[in-house]
Motif scaffolding. Structure first.
Motif: not given
Length: 156
Positions: A122-145
């Motif tokens: 917002r301060d830079r007047d720049a676009e912010l895009r949010r996209t899924p990247l890493l699912s929780g299953e990629l990590f050991p144990g209990d990890h959020q995406p």
């Protein structure tokens, strides 16, 4: 308290490790990795010094497959200085080193990081895009995406 921003020095690694450990929220890397980060990625990282001590840091790297994109690895501030905008000022100082885009991954429960990157965009007047990247299953144990936040292009 006035802060001075600059690249980390080799001897700062132990302080980065301590601040990350004390945050109780970051994935804690080995002390060795923080020392090496201060050597190998000093040009793409920043520390905040206040009263002669390291009080916060942002570690990052220039993405090899996307030059000009700063990938933010970790952001941490000493507990005594949280809530004063220090993380945002460090991120701005680092991005002002000539990066066109800023990326980071954020878990769904990390409201502090979401606020930091949203405010930065917002301060830079720049676009912010949010996209899924890493699912929780990629990590050991209990990890959020991990969701990818991509901000830019940034004005130079």
């Amino acid at each position: 308290m006035d802060e001075a921003f600059g690249p980390p020095r080799l001897e700062d690694g132990r302080h980065l490790w301590r601040i990350a450990r004390d945050s109780k929220t970051l994935d804690l890397n080995s002390p060795y990795s923080y020392v090496l980060w201060c050597r190998d990625f000093a040009a793409t990282s920043v520390v905040a010094r206040a009263g002669g001590e390291v009080r916060g840091f942002v570690t990052g790297f220039d993405r090899p497959e996307d030059p000009g994109t700063l990938f933010v690895w970790q952001v941490a501030v000493d507990a005594a200085l949280r809530g004063r905008g220090l993380a945002g000022r460090m991120l701005a100082a680092l991005a002002d080193r000539g990066f066109r885009f800023v990326e980071a991954t954020v878990t769904p429960d990390n409201t502090a990081s979401d606020r930091l990157f949203t405010a930065f965009a917002r301060d830079r007047d720049a676009e912010l895009r949010r996209t899924p990247l890493l699912s929780g299953e990629l990590f050991p144990g209990d990890h959020q995406p991990e969701e990818l936040y991509r901000i830019g292009p940034l004005d130079r």
